[in-house]
Design an enzyme around this catalytic site. Sequence first.
Site, PDB file in Angstrom:
ATOM      1  N   GLU A  47      85.770 -22.348 -67.714  1.00 38.74           N
ATOM      2  CA  GLU A  47      86.025 -21.078 -68.388  1.00 38.74           C
ATOM      3  C   GLU A  47      86.494 -21.327 -69.814  1.00 38.74           C
ATOM      4  OE1 GLU A  47      89.083 -19.894 -65.316  1.00 38.74           O
ATOM      5  OE2 GLU A  47      90.077 -19.262 -67.144  1.00 38.74           O
ATOM      6  N   CYS A  95      88.208 -20.516 -61.647  1.00 37.31           N
ATOM      7  CA  CYS A  95      88.509 -21.910 -61.274  1.00 37.31           C
ATOM      8  C   CYS A  95      87.534 -22.513 -60.276  1.00 37.31           C
ATOM      9  CB  CYS A  95      89.928 -21.996 -60.723  1.00 37.31           C
ATOM     10  SG  CYS A  95      91.185 -21.514 -61.916  1.00 37.31           S
ATOM     11  N   HIS A 154      92.185 -25.337 -53.712  1.00 36.99           N
ATOM     12  CA  HIS A 154      92.445 -25.053 -55.120  1.00 36.99           C
ATOM     13  C   HIS A 154      93.953 -25.026 -55.348  1.00 36.99           C
ATOM     14  CE1 HIS A 154      92.363 -23.766 -59.135  1.00 36.99           C
ATOM     15  NE2 HIS A 154      92.835 -22.570 -58.901  1.00 36.99           N
TER      16      HIS A 154
END
Lengths: 131, 347
Positions: B80, B112, B234
């Site tokens: 990003e 993400c 994550h």
Amino acid sequence: MTVARFWREIPQRYNMVGTKCETCGRVFFPPRSVCPHCRRNGKIVEYKCSGKGKVLTFSILNSASEQYAEMKPYVLAIVELEEGSRVTTQVICEPDEVFIGMPVKSVFRVLDREGSDGIIHYGTKFVPDVV
Amino acid sequence: MVGIITYGAYIPRYRIKIEEIARVWGANAAEITGGLGVIEKAVPDYDENTATFAVEATRSALARRSVDPTEIKAVYVGSESHPYAVKPTAVTVGEAIGATPVMTAADYEFACKAGTAGIQTAMGLVSSGMMKYAVAIGADTAQGAPGDALEYTAAAGGAAYVIGNDDPIAVINHTCSFTSDTPDFWRREGEDYPRHGGRFSGDPGYFKHVTGAAKMMLADMGTKPSDYDYAVFHQPNATFPQKGAAMLGFTPEQIKTGLIVPRLGNTYSGAVPLGLAAILDAAKPGDRIFVTSYGSGAGSDAFDITVTDAILNKIDRSKGPSVESTLAKAKYLDYAVYARHKGKIKV
């Protein structure tokens, strides 16, 4: 730098593509199209340098042009490549870390940026080659 | 079987302590560090960005195993923080590894999880027989506005995966995803920093999607958490993956190796790819790895992976820096120099 010039030099900037004279075995980086030793007997072919070398000499820059100002103080060195060619380049390390004879290896970095809306010039710099 | 042919990681050498950021903003450092479980985060050098991370990580992967770069027919970079709004990062990577011009390339963006989305695309291209190798990269120089909660964790780094069928070091047994339109985090065009929904990013965002994808994977494979040697989730902070793992039934021991966020920060698209790289650095043949990414917006990709004998005899892991060795080489910055590094000071 014009967009066309940067684009033309991408192979040497990104991947250290130089040339080699197959007659005498000398490697040229940046690339030469004629061997200055063998002249018309030379046979020039493309050659990718290993990216390994050592610091031949260096200077610490405390005053830099606008595009490099944010990096100061930085190390500018002449690096002798394994293949024998010498390149003027930034060595990314603290000014008190560099020394003559220091082994270095190439890394991929931003060389400069044409302001906030122009081209980003990528290319090769060097870092200490420590295990 | 489709799997990981080789992999590489890149983490910049600079760090800032979370307590230093808290000091500048008058926040309670112990409370923040304790709440997030993060003590420091990686910071890019002036001349580094997502493209340089992606190139260095991919070159590290290719140094570990001899792969003809002209056989790589696709490069996907998930991030990003692509350096250009319009002009792909993936072509710079393709050029820098010698894969151009006979290849396809594109940049991915999914907060993400864009890196794991790239791995799924690469799996499809390779499994269908369209190509021998495809490269998927997750890398970011994450942004967090000065003083915002994100600033305490927004870090920098990335990892690259060469995906193929030919003697993989780890077979990807299965992948599945769980996705919905959930506005928990966003950045509008032209804005320097993202915004987020605060606590909203927890239950309806992270936990719903991570557990959604993970439970689907366990059901699809007919497995239970104890069947896996390692798990990586994550890691926007250390708290979320620990809580998510516990909700699913994974133990702290299973997630320990891949939980690198306390010393790295949140590398956004690089987070799960780097956590998986830390596991592959340590893994041995037969180890089974459970992977679940999360991207705000929102979605999760899950992977079931089995490490093969090829990790010992087809790849030389010592030819590329391990995640642990790069985390150990840290140079600390104070907030003022960090702000310069991140371009937060406009002159």
